[in-house]
Design an enzyme around this catalytic site. Sequence first.
Site, short mmCIF file in Angstrom:
data_model
loop_
_atom_site.label_atom_id
_atom_site.label_comp_id
_atom_site.label_asym_id
_atom_site.label_seq_id
_atom_site.Cartn_x
_atom_site.Cartn_y
_atom_site.Cartn_z
N PRO A 10 -51.53 -81.67 8.84
CG PRO A 10 -53.69 -80.88 8.67
CD PRO A 10 -52.74 -81.69 9.42
N GLY A 11 -50.31 -79.20 9.32
CA GLY A 11 -49.56 -77.79 9.70
C GLY A 11 -50.11 -77.06 10.84
CB CYS B 208 -56.10 -86.78 18.84
SG CYS B 208 -55.96 -87.78 17.12
#
Length: 320
Positions: free
Chosen positions: A121-122, A241
């Site tokens: 999402p940035g 992650c």
Amino acid sequence: MQPEFISGEHGQRLTEIVGKDQIEGVLKSFANPKTTSFRINTIRGSVSETISAVENLGVTPSPVAWCEEAFLIPPEQRSRLTHSELADDGSIYVQGLSSIFASTVLRPEPEQWNLDLASAPGGKASHMAALMDNRGKLSVVEPIKPRMYRLADNLKRLGVTISRTYLMDGRKVGRKVPDRFDCVMLDAPCSSDSRIRADNPDSWKFWSERKVREQARKQKGLIVSAFQSLKPGGTLLYCTCSFSPEENEAVVSHLMDATDGDATPLPIEMPFDNWQPGINSFRELEFDDAVSYSRRVLPNEHFDAFFLARFTKQRPNRSS
Ligand SMILES: C[S@@+](CC[C@H](N)C(=O)[O-])C[C@H]1O[C@@H](n2cnc3c(N)ncnc32)[C@H](O)[C@@H]1O
């Protein structure tokens, strides 16, 4: 008491990755509440002004030594921040500490032309834009339409004016724009087992070794594309992650093989203690020596697990 998934088969896998000395801390981190980290968006305001406004919300931020714009608050204060006008108007961005660390490792600078190859999402893209002082160019790529719209909305809300958003598969970018970017961020889609929470079975519902293998295939395509798009002398950061060596050390090794010596691993300075170097082998897999430069951030009360590898490029792509 850990649920079966974490203490059983997956716990065994994690023990092989992080070692017997570290596994207890890792499993604890899945169960215990984490502090909330956030970043002051320096595109919208200065750190000193914005942090005073944050304190007025009745929260008690503590600074993060290695990043001037990053702060921590206790978990029970989180909703005061996430439901605040400061979050709505883009003055602050609630973001995991490992994710904040990634953009500081890549270290983009003003006036460069940089790329975020898997961007929605940035969080990292907006941090890159802030580190670039909103000057230069930032290309951001996301292949999933609703996520691309969310990315574009977020960048707008955060005041980023230097970005151009592309709806496309990141694996195609390297051939389209070879030898182009000063800095390339590849925060790859992954099996995300750092997001596991012991009290939320949904957090591991979709994890499987098959998913790890699928993601690893995609990540290998993405890292080669990311490297092709990098200027000679530029910097590429690969991160995930995930704990899985198939998605981390094996992907680093693939880049080293695929680029035939043109990719050079770079050291990463670690300003905190909870990390390990990449591992040399995992089960039947053996990895390139370059993995000794990679870093696996171990999760604790502040950090989620994360893997980082940084590279530079010696010469233009051989085919260009
Ligand atoms: C780990 S997330 C990125 C998070 C982002 N960097 C941030 O900090 O907010 C990975 C992203 O890669 C996207 N993705 C999946 N397949 C991709 C592909 N083939 N090329 C580029 N991006 C892809 C996913 O949709 C997801 O949005």
